[in-house]
Scaffold this motif. Structure first.
Motif, PDB file in Angstrom:
ATOM      1  N   GLY A 132      -3.466  -0.927  -1.781  1.00  0.00           N
ATOM      2  CA  GLY A 132      -3.702  -0.128  -2.980  1.00  0.00           C
ATOM      3  C   GLY A 132      -2.913  -0.555  -4.209  1.00  0.00           C
ATOM      4  O   GLY A 132      -3.438  -0.585  -5.323  1.00  0.00           O
ATOM      5  N   VAL A 133      -1.638  -0.911  -4.031  1.00  0.00           N
ATOM      6  CA  VAL A 133      -0.813  -1.272  -5.188  1.00  0.00           C
ATOM      7  C   VAL A 133      -1.319  -2.566  -5.839  1.00  0.00           C
ATOM      8  O   VAL A 133      -1.096  -2.810  -7.024  1.00  0.00           O
ATOM      9  CB  VAL A 133       0.671  -1.399  -4.789  1.00  0.00           C
ATOM     10  CG1 VAL A 133       1.541  -1.726  -5.988  1.00  0.00           C
ATOM     11  CG2 VAL A 133       1.164  -0.113  -4.130  1.00  0.00           C
ATOM     12  N   ALA A 134      -2.052  -3.361  -5.062  1.00  0.00           N
ATOM     13  CA  ALA A 134      -2.605  -4.607  -5.602  1.00  0.00           C
ATOM     14  C   ALA A 134      -3.667  -4.333  -6.665  1.00  0.00           C
ATOM     15  O   ALA A 134      -4.098  -5.248  -7.369  1.00  0.00           O
ATOM     16  CB  ALA A 134      -3.191  -5.453  -4.474  1.00  0.00           C
ATOM     17  N   VAL A 144       0.671   6.294 -12.932  1.00  0.00           N
ATOM     18  CA  VAL A 144       1.835   5.599 -13.499  1.00  0.00           C
ATOM     19  C   VAL A 144       1.364   4.398 -14.310  1.00  0.00           C
ATOM     20  O   VAL A 144       1.841   4.155 -15.426  1.00  0.00           O
ATOM     21  CB  VAL A 144       2.814   5.156 -12.376  1.00  0.00           C
ATOM     22  CG1 VAL A 144       3.889   4.226 -12.918  1.00  0.00           C
ATOM     23  CG2 VAL A 144       3.450   6.373 -11.715  1.00  0.00           C
ATOM     24  N   GLU A 145       0.406   3.655 -13.771  1.00  0.00           N
ATOM     25  CA  GLU A 145      -0.079   2.462 -14.479  1.00  0.00           C
ATOM     26  C   GLU A 145      -0.658   2.840 -15.852  1.00  0.00           C
ATOM     27  O   GLU A 145      -0.367   2.206 -16.860  1.00  0.00           O
ATOM     28  CB  GLU A 145      -1.137   1.730 -13.644  1.00  0.00           C
ATOM     29  CG  GLU A 145      -1.675   0.513 -14.384  1.00  0.00           C
ATOM     30  CD  GLU A 145      -2.623  -0.360 -13.571  1.00  0.00           C
ATOM     31  OE1 GLU A 145      -3.115   0.098 -12.519  1.00  0.00           O
ATOM     32  OE2 GLU A 145      -2.880  -1.488 -14.014  1.00  0.00           O
ATOM     33  N   LYS A 146      -1.467   3.897 -15.858  1.00  0.00           N
ATOM     34  CA  LYS A 146      -2.123   4.302 -17.104  1.00  0.00           C
ATOM     35  C   LYS A 146      -1.081   4.797 -18.122  1.00  0.00           C
ATOM     36  O   LYS A 146      -1.088   4.397 -19.288  1.00  0.00           O
ATOM     37  CB  LYS A 146      -3.121   5.419 -16.776  1.00  0.00           C
ATOM     38  CG  LYS A 146      -4.036   5.792 -17.888  1.00  0.00           C
ATOM     39  CD  LYS A 146      -5.297   6.463 -17.334  1.00  0.00           C
ATOM     40  CE  LYS A 146      -6.207   6.871 -18.477  1.00  0.00           C
ATOM     41  NZ  LYS A 146      -5.821   8.173 -19.047  1.00  0.00           N
ATOM     42  N   SER A 161       0.847  -1.195   0.000  1.00  0.00           N
ATOM     43  CA  SER A 161       0.000   0.000   0.000  1.00  0.00           C
ATOM     44  C   SER A 161       0.875   1.235   0.000  1.00  0.00           C
ATOM     45  O   SER A 161       2.080   1.175  -0.267  1.00  0.00           O
ATOM     46  CB  SER A 161      -0.916  -0.031   1.223  1.00  0.00           C
ATOM     47  OG  SER A 161      -0.146   0.149   2.390  1.00  0.00           O
ATOM     48  N   GLY A 162       0.263   2.385   0.330  1.00  0.00           N
ATOM     49  CA  GLY A 162       1.027   3.621   0.345  1.00  0.00           C
ATOM     50  C   GLY A 162       1.971   3.697   1.534  1.00  0.00           C
ATOM     51  O   GLY A 162       3.012   4.343   1.473  1.00  0.00           O
ATOM     52  N   GLY A 163       1.614   3.047   2.619  1.00  0.00           N
ATOM     53  CA  GLY A 163       2.422   3.141   3.832  1.00  0.00           C
ATOM     54  C   GLY A 163       3.141   1.858   4.195  1.00  0.00           C
ATOM     55  O   GLY A 163       3.993   1.852   5.082  1.00  0.00           O
TER      56      GLY A 163
HETATM   57  O1  KG4 Z   1      -4.220   0.812   0.526  1.00  0.00           O
HETATM   58  P1  KG4 Z   1      -4.246   2.220   0.041  1.00  0.00           P
HETATM   59  O2  KG4 Z   1      -5.485   2.700  -0.651  1.00  0.00           O
HETATM   60  O3  KG4 Z   1      -3.922   3.218   1.196  1.00  0.00           O
HETATM   61  C1  KG4 Z   1      -2.953   2.914   2.168  1.00  0.00           C
HETATM   62  O4  KG4 Z   1      -3.296   2.177   3.104  1.00  0.00           O
HETATM   63  O5  KG4 Z   1      -1.797   3.361   1.960  1.00  0.00           O
HETATM   64  O6  KG4 Z   1      -2.980   2.379  -0.934  1.00  0.00           O
HETATM   65  C2  KG4 Z   1      -2.718   3.611  -1.545  1.00  0.00           C
HETATM   66  C3  KG4 Z   1      -1.479   3.428  -2.395  1.00  0.00           C
HETATM   67  C4  KG4 Z   1      -1.015   4.743  -3.015  1.00  0.00           C
HETATM   68  O7  KG4 Z   1       0.381   4.820  -2.876  1.00  0.00           O
HETATM   69  C5  KG4 Z   1      -1.421   4.578  -4.477  1.00  0.00           C
HETATM   70  O8  KG4 Z   1      -0.595   5.293  -5.380  1.00  0.00           O
HETATM   71  C6  KG4 Z   1      -1.283   3.078  -4.665  1.00  0.00           C
HETATM   72  O9  KG4 Z   1      -1.766   2.524  -3.474  1.00  0.00           O
HETATM   73  N1  KG4 Z   1      -2.072   2.608  -5.792  1.00  0.00           N
HETATM   74  C7  KG4 Z   1      -1.542   2.043  -6.892  1.00  0.00           C
HETATM   75  C8  KG4 Z   1      -2.610   1.810  -7.792  1.00  0.00           C
HETATM   76  N2  KG4 Z   1      -3.759   2.232  -7.197  1.00  0.00           N
HETATM   77  C9  KG4 Z   1      -3.409   2.711  -5.966  1.00  0.00           C
HETATM   78  N3  KG4 Z   1      -0.259   1.741  -7.195  1.00  0.00           N
HETATM   79  C10 KG4 Z   1      -0.024   1.191  -8.399  1.00  0.00           C
HETATM   80  N4  KG4 Z   1      -0.992   0.961  -9.324  1.00  0.00           N
HETATM   81  C11 KG4 Z   1      -2.282   1.246  -9.063  1.00  0.00           C
HETATM   82  N5  KG4 Z   1      -3.234   1.012  -9.977  1.00  0.00           N
END
Ligand code: KG4
Ligand code: ZN
Length: 356
Positions: free
Chosen positions: A281-283, A186-188, A139-141
């Motif tokens: 989120g990265v998932a 970035v993905e797009k 995720s972001g953190g």
């Molecule tokens: O789980 P999350 O919504 O929030 C946290 O708990 O951090 O994760 C957010 C992170 C952000 O860094 C965002 O850029 C990333 O997930 N994220 C992605 C994608 N969608 C969200 N990273 C890569 N590709 C994505 N499609």
């Protein structure tokens, strides 16, 4: 009266104000997510004070909408769950206070959910996965590999020694002028790019263990931008850098997760088809999902990734974790204090520079 359990879940730990209603038949009756992106975009990132104020303004309306969509009233709730940490403390306070107030007025239990546990258990809501399973939480953190043994029972196999992967996505996007949040951008953008054009590092690849490091990758992106001809970046340069970053990140994940798959096999030799779950989120990233899917099938693991809208922050994961805890009688007292830091595996050895 039916025996069905219905729980309201509230998520306010970062920049999404979210509320959802979920039942113990794994049905999501409502899942409302209000993003605060517009509030934070001028600052290029999430500003904690701005987030806390926005949560305060939005939370009542989001909960009302969730109840309305679910076709229920507060009287139908068996419990109210809210993210109790880790996260930005101002936002967490808003969610926890709101949940406590509803629980107090309606006389139902209040449940404080660890945000990371919300992500970790989502695959049980979507796919009814049995314990134990291997979890990649990105995720972001956070960027961690964990064995999920049960509700509240986690063994950490690896974590990042510097940045989380989501953070690296966000910083890369910012350097390339792609705005915030960076991951989806970035993905797009990468779709039009050549992932082999820029040679970026694969930190820790080939080393034993399952820790991660992404700060060197981020630094190399910056140096690559600086080495390009001065002036505005060409669209093709931006796309190629995004694609190269994503391929490098995927390579690192595949290497580190590969070691964790082997470790999981050693820990549970009797499980014929073990499961790898990805969450956070990265998932939501399709390239990364595809990479992990092919790694898993090559190693005889089943791969499970929740739908993208349940990978990024949402209230359904908090409601579901609340249901899991409620079933075990694990509810919280009204004097629960929000926890800005709340590791899933408190016994994990701290690694140098690690964000728990
Ligand atoms: O789980 P999350 O919504 O929030 C946290 O708990 O951090 O994760 C957010 C992170 C952000 O860094 C965002 O850029 C990333 O997930 N994220 C992605 C994608 N969608 C969200 N990273 C890569 N590709 C994505 N499609
Ligand atoms: Zn999250």
């Amino acid at each position: 009266m039916s025996n069905r359990i219905i729980v309201l879940g509230i998520e306010t730990s970062c920049d999404e104000t979210a509320a959802a209603v979920v039942d113990d038949d794994r049905r999501i009756l409502a899942n409302e997510v209000l993003s605060q992106i517009d509030d934070h975009t001028p600052f290029g990132g999430v500003v904690p004070e701005v987030a806390a104020r926005a949560h305060l303004e939005l939370i009542d309306g989001v909960i009302e909408r969730a109840l309305e969509k679910a076709g229920i009233t507060l009287n139908d709730l068996d419990a109210v769950a809210a993210t109790g940490g880790p996260g930005l403390i101002g936002g967490v306070l808003v969610g926890v206070m709101t949940a406590k107030a509803i629980a107090a007025v309606k006389g139902c239990p209040f449940i404080a959910v660890n945000h990371l546990e919300g992500h970790a258990l989502t695959a049980r809501l979507t796919d009814d996965v049995a314990f134990p399973y291997l979890l990649l939480l990105v995720s972001g953190g956070h960027c961690q590999l964990l064995v999920v043994e049960g509700v509240g029972r986690y063994t950490r196999l690896g974590t990042t020694i510097d940045d989380a992967l989501g953070e690296a996505f966000d910083k890369t996007a910012k350097m390339l002028g792609l705005g915030f949040p960076g991951g989806p951008a970035v993905e797009k953008t990468a779709q039009a790019g050549d992932g082999n054009r820029f040679p970026l590092p694969r930190p820790l690849k080939g080393r034993p263990g399952s820790d991660f490091s992404f700060s060197g990758l981020k630094t190399k992106v910056r140096q690559t931008i600086e080495a390009l001809p001065p002036g505005d970046l060409l669209d093709q340069d931006v796309a190629d850098l995004c694609a190269s970053f994503q391929v490098a990140a995927g390579d690192v994940l595949a290497d580190r997760v590969g070691n964790a798959l082997a470790r999981f096999r050693d820990l549970y030799p009797d499980i014929d088809t073990p499961v790898l779950v990805v969450a956070g989120g990265v998932a939501a990233n399709q390239v990364i999902r595809a990479r992990l899917q092919s790694l898993s099938s090559g190693k005889g693991f089943q791969f499970i990734a929740p739908p993208p809208n349940l990978c990024t922050d949402n209230g359904a994961m908090i409601a579901w974790a609340g249901i899991e805890k409620l079933r075990l009688g694990d509810t919280d007292a009204m004097n629960f204090r929000p926890r800005p830091r709340w590791p899933l595996d408190p016994d994990a050895a701290p690694a140098a520079g690690v964000k728990a």
